[in-house]
Design an enzyme around this catalytic site. Structure first.
Site, mmCIF file in Angstrom:
data_model
loop_
_atom_site.group_PDB
_atom_site.id
_atom_site.type_symbol
_atom_site.label_atom_id
_atom_site.label_comp_id
_atom_site.label_asym_id
_atom_site.label_seq_id
_atom_site.Cartn_x
_atom_site.Cartn_y
_atom_site.Cartn_z
ATOM 1 N N LYS A 198 0.835 -1.198 0.000
ATOM 2 C CA LYS A 198 0.000 0.000 0.000
ATOM 3 C C LYS A 198 0.869 1.246 0.000
ATOM 4 O O LYS A 198 1.941 1.277 0.603
ATOM 5 C CB LYS A 198 -0.919 0.005 1.226
ATOM 6 C CG LYS A 198 -2.047 -1.002 1.160
ATOM 7 C CD LYS A 198 -2.979 -0.843 2.341
ATOM 8 C CE LYS A 198 -4.184 -1.763 2.241
ATOM 9 N NZ LYS A 198 -5.103 -1.599 3.390
ATOM 10 N N HIS A 267 -7.632 -13.294 2.913
ATOM 11 C CA HIS A 267 -7.166 -12.518 4.059
ATOM 12 C C HIS A 267 -7.089 -13.369 5.318
ATOM 13 O O HIS A 267 -6.322 -13.051 6.234
ATOM 14 C CB HIS A 267 -8.069 -11.300 4.285
ATOM 15 C CG HIS A 267 -7.314 -10.089 4.745
ATOM 16 N ND1 HIS A 267 -6.404 -9.421 3.946
ATOM 17 C CD2 HIS A 267 -7.295 -9.441 5.936
ATOM 18 C CE1 HIS A 267 -5.882 -8.407 4.616
ATOM 19 N NE2 HIS A 267 -6.395 -8.404 5.830
ATOM 20 N N HIS A 294 2.573 -2.917 7.625
ATOM 21 C CA HIS A 294 1.709 -1.978 8.346
ATOM 22 C C HIS A 294 2.517 -0.744 8.755
ATOM 23 O O HIS A 294 3.671 -0.849 9.177
ATOM 24 C CB HIS A 294 1.128 -2.635 9.606
ATOM 25 C CG HIS A 294 0.083 -3.667 9.319
ATOM 26 N ND1 HIS A 294 -1.030 -3.400 8.561
ATOM 27 C CD2 HIS A 294 -0.015 -4.970 9.680
ATOM 28 C CE1 HIS A 294 -1.773 -4.488 8.469
ATOM 29 N NE2 HIS A 294 -1.174 -5.453 9.126
#
Length: 350
Positions: A198, A267, A294
């Protein structure tokens, strides 16, 4: 003489919402946000615009309107309504999905204020709906063994699917990250993958020996059968292009059904990896955060809590009451049960 009106003095409340949405999209594209992030905002703002109607404008970006839209989403009893590609499905929208609309609109309102379209941040006081924290039941060791045994490694599709599932379990990749993994970034001989996550952030993810073997078998033996035209991606579909997230979801679901596990999805394999990483003491929470990609420890803390629960279930420790009252036994008194007398005026039927 015509008086020159400054931009700050112009009435912008009638600016069409569509115009603002397109300007916000350009802003996101030119400030380094990934195409997925740009699309994430665009999707939610476009749906809000449809809900407002064809004449939507800046004046419609208000807390009452956003609250009304959120309430409408919370009241829906069908998912994928009016989606031409996915069949309608009964059930309410998830709290995290609805929360995303509030966050997207708050970000949009912040941009409107920073770019001078509004004098104040009109959605600053908007509180996003809370996300329901559900307990995730990760796969047990026995279920993992059944899942990876559900493939035929001598079949081209079986070898591909086995390598994909094993990589998800061994590395904790997101579905999109696995589908976008390239041959160049799969350093199999060195034992790691370079993953684009991301926010266009790259990270290095180690892989185990069995994962290396599965990926090498797929890449060297079976992948050339799928490559109709030269392509950079490691995992390919039957059409010769990169494996899509939907196709990956489908193959994981099929594998779960073959293994007799009905709750398998991509997931969940990521959750299973993270929990096992901590339970098996492979590494610490900081290293897990880096592997998963993260930016904060918030999600990792949830994995730590899940790992603690999983460990307590595995160890099956005695409960406090088992220790306190191990010698206590209740006194059971027998009592003769008397038949109930019939009410006066009623007759018993034999």
């Amino acid at each position: 003489m015509v008086k020159r009106i400054r931009r700050g003095e112009m009435d912008k409340s009638t600016t069409p919402f569509r115009t603002l949405r397109q300007a916000f999209k350009v802003y996101n594209q030119t400030t380094g946000k990934s195409p997925k992030t740009v699309g994430w905002y665009e999707f939610r703002l476009e749906l809000f615009e449809r809900w407002l109607g064809p004449d939507a404008s800046l004046a419609d970006v208000t807390i009452p309107n956003v609250r009304a839209y959120i309430a409408e989403l919370q009241g829906r009893t069908e998912r994928w309504t009016n989606n031409p590609f996915i069949k309608n499905k009964d059930g309410q929208l998830s709290s995290s999905y609805i929360n995303g609309f509030a966050r997207a609109l708050r970000a949009f309102a912040s941009w409107l204020y920073e770019d001078g379209y509004t004098e104040d941040n009109v959605l600053q006081r908007l509180k996003p709906p809370k996300i329901q924290q559900k307990v995730v039941e990760v796969l047990t060791d026995e279920e993992v063994a059944r899942l990876v045994a559900a493939f035929n490694l001598e079949d081209a599709f079986g070898a591909r699917d086995y390598a994909a599932v094993w990589t998800l379990l061994d590395c904790g990749l997101r579905a999109s990250e696995l589908c976008e993994l390239t041959l160049e970034n799969a350093h199999l001989a060195q034992g790691y993958l370079k993953v684009l996550g991301k926010g266009n952030k790259e990270r290095l993810v180690p892989i185990g020996r069995r994962c290396q073997e599965a990926l090498l078998r797929w890449r060297d033996r079976f992948r050339p059968l799928f490559e109709l035209n030269e392509t950079a991606y490691l995992f390919l579909g039957s059409n010769g292009v990169a494996l899509s997230v939907d196709a990956l979801d489908a193959l994981v679901d099929r594998a779960g059904r073959r293994a007799g596990i009905t709750r398998v999805y991509c997931h969940l394999l990521r959750h299973t990896f993270a929990t096992n990483y901590l339970v098996k003491e492979v590494g610490d929470s900081l290293r897990l955060q880096q592997i998963l990609g993260h930016t904060s420890l918030e999600m990792v803390r949830r994995y730590v809590a899940m790992a603690n629960v999983q460990q307590s279930l595995i160890e099956r420790r005695a409960s406090p009451m088992d220790l306190i009252a191990q010698d206590a036994r209740p006194t059971i008194r027998s009592r003769r049960v008397q038949p109930r007398r019939p009410r006066r005026g009623l007759m018993l039927v034999k």
